[in-house]
Design a protein around this motif. Structure first.
Motif, mmCIF file in Angstrom:
data_model
loop_
_atom_site.group_PDB
_atom_site.id
_atom_site.type_symbol
_atom_site.label_atom_id
_atom_site.label_comp_id
_atom_site.label_asym_id
_atom_site.label_seq_id
_atom_site.Cartn_x
_atom_site.Cartn_y
_atom_site.Cartn_z
ATOM 1 N N GLU A 1 13.199 15.210 2.586
ATOM 2 C CA GLU A 1 14.025 15.713 1.475
ATOM 3 C C GLU A 1 13.625 15.055 0.159
ATOM 4 N N LEU A 2 13.456 13.739 0.191
ATOM 5 C CA LEU A 2 13.152 13.028 -1.047
ATOM 6 C C LEU A 2 11.758 13.374 -1.560
ATOM 7 N N SER A 3 10.791 13.475 -0.650
ATOM 8 C CA SER A 3 9.433 13.787 -1.096
ATOM 9 C C SER A 3 9.342 15.197 -1.665
ATOM 10 N N ALA A 4 10.233 16.095 -1.225
ATOM 11 C CA ALA A 4 10.234 17.466 -1.755
ATOM 12 C C ALA A 4 10.693 17.514 -3.206
ATOM 13 N N THR A 5 11.424 16.479 -3.639
ATOM 14 C CA THR A 5 11.922 16.455 -5.022
ATOM 15 C C THR A 5 11.213 15.421 -5.882
ATOM 16 N N ASP A 6 10.384 14.575 -5.268
ATOM 17 C CA ASP A 6 9.681 13.521 -5.995
ATOM 18 C C ASP A 6 8.215 13.556 -5.577
ATOM 19 N N SER A 7 7.371 14.092 -6.427
ATOM 20 C CA SER A 7 5.959 14.283 -6.094
ATOM 21 C C SER A 7 5.189 12.978 -5.989
ATOM 22 N N SER A 8 5.790 11.875 -6.424
ATOM 23 C CA SER A 8 5.105 10.582 -6.333
ATOM 24 C C SER A 8 5.216 9.962 -4.943
ATOM 25 N N ILE A 9 5.992 10.597 -4.065
ATOM 26 C CA ILE A 9 6.210 10.059 -2.715
ATOM 27 C C ILE A 9 5.463 10.897 -1.690
ATOM 28 N N GLU A 10 4.650 10.227 -0.892
ATOM 29 C CA GLU A 10 3.948 10.880 0.216
ATOM 30 C C GLU A 10 4.506 10.332 1.521
ATOM 31 N N VAL A 11 4.894 11.225 2.413
ATOM 32 C CA VAL A 11 5.469 10.834 3.694
ATOM 33 C C VAL A 11 4.442 11.036 4.797
ATOM 34 N N VAL B 1 13.156 3.122 -1.299
ATOM 35 C CA VAL B 1 12.318 3.522 -2.427
ATOM 36 C C VAL B 1 12.632 2.661 -3.654
ATOM 37 N N ALA B 2 13.917 2.413 -3.907
ATOM 38 C CA ALA B 2 14.305 1.582 -5.044
ATOM 39 C C ALA B 2 13.777 0.157 -4.892
ATOM 40 N N THR B 3 13.740 -0.341 -3.647
ATOM 41 C CA THR B 3 13.215 -1.686 -3.400
ATOM 42 C C THR B 3 11.712 -1.734 -3.661
ATOM 43 N N VAL B 4 10.990 -0.714 -3.212
ATOM 44 C CA VAL B 4 9.547 -0.650 -3.477
ATOM 45 C C VAL B 4 9.286 -0.645 -4.987
ATOM 46 N N LEU C 1 -2.048 3.192 7.160
ATOM 47 C CA LEU C 1 -2.192 2.173 6.120
ATOM 48 C C LEU C 1 -3.199 2.598 5.047
ATOM 49 N N PRO C 2 -2.967 2.202 3.789
ATOM 50 C CA PRO C 2 -1.870 1.348 3.312
ATOM 51 C C PRO C 2 -0.587 2.142 3.061
ATOM 52 N N VAL C 3 0.552 1.518 3.318
ATOM 53 C CA VAL C 3 1.850 2.107 3.003
ATOM 54 C C VAL C 3 2.671 1.075 2.241
ATOM 55 N N GLN C 4 3.640 1.562 1.487
ATOM 56 C CA GLN C 4 4.544 0.658 0.763
ATOM 57 C C GLN C 4 5.881 0.492 1.473
ATOM 58 N N MET D 1 3.579 6.514 -3.891
ATOM 59 C CA MET D 1 4.209 5.705 -2.856
ATOM 60 C C MET D 1 4.016 6.380 -1.497
ATOM 61 N N ARG D 2 3.494 5.619 -0.552
ATOM 62 C CA ARG D 2 3.272 6.130 0.798
ATOM 63 C C ARG D 2 4.310 5.519 1.739
ATOM 64 N N ILE D 3 5.058 6.389 2.420
ATOM 65 C CA ILE D 3 6.098 5.946 3.351
ATOM 66 C C ILE D 3 5.748 6.443 4.753
ATOM 67 N N PHE D 4 5.700 5.512 5.708
ATOM 68 C CA PHE D 4 5.531 5.890 7.106
ATOM 69 C C PHE D 4 6.907 5.932 7.753
ATOM 70 N N THR D 5 7.175 6.981 8.536
ATOM 71 C CA THR D 5 8.477 7.113 9.184
ATOM 72 C C THR D 5 8.320 7.604 10.615
ATOM 73 N N ALA D 6 9.134 7.045 11.502
ATOM 74 C CA ALA D 6 9.102 7.406 12.917
ATOM 75 C C ALA D 6 10.441 7.007 13.532
ATOM 76 N N SER D 7 10.613 7.329 14.800
ATOM 77 C CA SER D 7 11.884 7.023 15.463
ATOM 78 C C SER D 7 11.653 6.772 16.948
ATOM 79 N N LEU D 8 12.307 5.751 17.470
ATOM 80 C CA LEU D 8 12.283 5.457 18.908
ATOM 81 C C LEU D 8 13.654 4.915 19.274
ATOM 82 N N ALA D 9 14.372 5.623 20.142
ATOM 83 C CA ALA D 9 15.772 5.249 20.340
ATOM 84 C C ALA D 9 16.308 5.686 21.694
#
Length: 484
Positions: free
Chosen positions: A52-62, A179-182, A96-99, A1-9
Motif C-alpha cells: 500500500e505504501l509503495s503504491a503511494t510513494d515512488s521512493s519506496i521499493e518493496v 519508514v520514518a525511522t529509516v 541486499l542492500p535494504v534499509q 528506500m528498499r524494504i524486504f518483507t516476509a512472514s513466518l508464523a
C-alpha cells in the motif's frame, strides 16, 4: 528506500498432540515471493501494508519474500522450521542492500530445539542485514516477549484487540514507523515490563476495553510511539511465558521504562477480573433452552486457535442426550469422516463415527445414523477481511442437529462458516462454536445470548495445574504474590 518483507508464523501449544510440520503451512497458507494475494492474513498483513505504501510513494521499493502460516498446533518439527526460516533468509541475502526488514510474526512459535523461533529468526536477520538496518515485526498478543527479540529488533508492535480485528491497522502503523525511522525522523527505543502474570484478556469487555483505549490515547504524546500488551500464551511451556507491557519511545528510554512499569502494574491489578463468566455444560444448556434463539455456545477450551484439535464432543454429546434440536455445530475437525461423506455423496444416509479422536480428554467419538446434507470443496470463512480456509467440508444431519465437519483445523470466526455451507444461523436455537473470543465480533449482532462454556478440556487452561517444566520465575496465579 528498499524494504524486504516476509512472514513466518504459527502459535505452538507445547501440550498439544497436534504436531506441526511443513505440510501444516502449505495446507493453511503459503505464498512464495510475488504470490501473496491482495487480501491480508493475520500475520502477513505487513506485506500488504508495504504494498500500500509503495503504491503511494515512488521512493519506496518493496522486495517480497515468502509468507507462511500454520493453524495453531503442537510442537513444530525442527526440519520444517529450519526450511522455512532459511528460505526467507536466503531471499533476504538476495535482496541486499535494504534499509528495512519488515516481518509478520506470531510470537509463540516453538520448534524442536528452538524455544524462541522468532528470536532465532530476528537474530539471524540482524546478522545478515547489519546493525544499521531497521528491523520491525508485528506480533500476536498471545506471544512470548523475549530478550533475544528485543535485542535484535528496532520495532515490535502487537495487535491491541482480542479479537484481533486490528491486525491491518497495526501492520500499517509498523510500516509507517519503520519508514520514518529509516528517514531519521525517529530513534525508537523499546522497554518492557514483566507483569508476572498469565491470564486471558479479552478486549471486548471491561476492564480491558478501557485499558486499551487508554493506551491508544497515550500514543503520540510525550515521544511515546507505540504501546503493546503482550498477553502471553499459557499453553506454551517456555522460560519467558507470561504477560508483558511494551513501550516504544522516540529516544526516551527512561520515560518508556517508567510508563511500561506504571501500565504493567495497572494491568496486574486486573488479574482474575478479565474473563466473562464461564458456565458448565449443564448450566449452559439449561439457560440456552430457556431463551428464544439463536443462542451461541462458545466451547472455549476446544479451540483450534489455541492449538488443540477442535474435535471435542463433550458439549455435543450432552445436547444429543437431552434431545435438544434446532442445533448447528461449526465445526468438528474430522478429515476421515469428511472423506467418508464425500465417498457416500450428498443425500446419502450412512452410519458415521465422528469427532473425539485426537486425545482422551476430547470426549468419545459419536456414532449416529446421519444424512449427508451438503458437501463443499475448499470452503472458507472470513475474519476481518481475510479468508480462513476450512478445507473440504461436509454437513451431516441427524436428530434435528446439523454438524459441519471440516478437514482443515480452524476456530470459529464468523457466521460465514455456516453460510459457506448454506446454513442460515438465524434459523437455529443453538449455535455451538469453538473459539475463546475471536468469534465475538461476528456472532454478537445475531445472538440472543452468548454463553461461554467451560467443558474442562482439552486446552491446558489452568496454569496452576499445567505443570510447566521450563518456567523459571514466579507468575500469578501459580504464585499468589509474584512480586513479593
Amino acid at each position: 528506500m528498499r524494504i524486504f518483507t516476509a512472514s513466518l508464523a504459527t502459535e505452538t501449544n507445547t501440550f498439544s498432540p497436534m504436531y506441526t510440520d511443513l505440510d501444516s503451512f502449505y495446507q493453511c497458507f503459503y505464498a512464495p515471493p510475488g504470490q501473496h494475494p491482495a487480501t491480508p492474513t493475520l500475520c502477513s498483513a505487513p506485506l500488504v501494508a508495504c504494498r500500500e505504501l509503495s503504491a503511494t510513494d515512488s521512493s519506496i521499493e518493496v522486495i517480497e519474500g515468502s509468507c507462511a502460516w500454520a493453524e495453531p498446533g503442537g510442537l513444530l518439527n525442527r526440519q520444517s522450521y529450519e526450511h522455512l526460516r532459511d528460505e526467507i533468509l536466503t531471499q533476504l541475502r538476495a535482496a541486499l542492500p535494504v534499509q528495512a526488514v519488515v516481518l509478520g510474526l506470531h510470537g509463540a512459535m516453538v520448534a524442536q530445539g528452538y524455544d524462541d523461533c522468532e528470536g532465532d529468526l530476528l537474530s539471524r536477520v540482524r546478522q545478515i542485514a547489519g546493525d544499521k538496518v531497521v528491523i520491525a515485526a508485528t506480533l500476536d498478543p498471545h506471544s512470548h516477549l523475549t530478550a533475544q527479540r528485543l535485542n535484535n529488533a528496532n520495532l515490535l508492535i502487537a495487535f491491541k484487540e482480542f479479537p484481533h480485528l486490528d491486525f491491518m491497522q497495526r501492520a500499517r502503523e509498523l510500516v509507517t514507523l519503520s519508514v520514518a525511522t529509516v528517514r531519521g525522523q525517529y530513534q525508537p527505543v523499546m522497554r518492557s515490563f514483566d507483569c508476572r502474570m498469565i491470564d486471558v484478556l479479552p478486549t471486548s469487555r471491561e476492564p480491558m476495553r478501557s485499558f486499551i483505549d487508554k493506551l491508544s490515547l497515550l500514543e503520540g504524546q510525550n515521544d511515546i510511539l507505540s504501546i503493546s500488551v503482550i498477553h502471553g500464551f499459557m499453553a506454551g511451556d517456555v522460560a519467558e511465558m507470561g504477560t508483558q507491557l511494551l513501550v516504544i519511545s522516540n529516544n526516551q528510554p527512561q520515560r518508556a521504562a517508567e510508563l511500561a512499569e506504571q501500565l504493567g502494574m495497572e494491568l496486574f491489578s486486573f488479574r482474575g477480573k478479565t474473563l466473562p463468566a464461564f458456565a458448565t455444560i449443564d448450566t449452559a444448556l439449561d439457560d440456552a433452552t430457556m431463551i428464544a434463539g439463536p443462542v451461541v455456545l462458545a466451547d472455549v477450551w476446544d479451540n483450534p486457535g489455541g492449538g488443540v484439535a477442535g474435535d471435542g464432543t463433550l458439549i455435543l454429546a450432552e445436547i444429543i442426550r437431552r434431545g435438544i434440536s434446532k442445533v448447528a455445530v461449526g465445526t468438528i475437525w474430522d478429515p476421515m469422516a469428511v472423506k467418508l461423506c464425500f465417498a457416500a455423496g450428498e443425500g446419502a444416509s450412512i452410519i458415521l463415527r465422528f469427532g473425539g479422536k485426537s486425545c482422551a480428554t476430547a470426549g468419545d467419538p459419536i456414532d449416529a445414523q446421519v444424512t449427508v446434507q451438503r458437501l463443499q470443496r475448499n470452503a472458507v470463512q472470513y475474519f476481518a477481511g481475510s479468508e480462513v480456509p476450512m478445507g473440504d467440508c461436509a454437513v451431516i444431519s441427524f436428530a434435528g442437529i446439523d454438524v459441519i465437519l471440516n478437514s482443515n483445523r480452524c476456530q470459529s470466526f464468523d457466521p460465514s462458516l455456516f453460510t459457506a455451507l448454506q446454513l442460515e444461523p438465524q434459523q437455529y436455537q443453538l449455535l455451538l462454536v469453538k473459539s475463546t473470543n475471536h468469534f465475538y465480533q461476528g456472532f454478537a449482532p445475531l445472538a440472543a445470548k452468548i454463553i461461554y462454556v467451560d467443558a474442562g478440556a482439552p486446552y491446558p487452561s489452568d496454569p496452576v495445574r499445567n505443570g510447566y517444566r521450563k518456567l523459571r520465575r514466579p507468575l500469578w496465579p501459580i504464585v499468589e504474590s509474584p512480586f513479593a
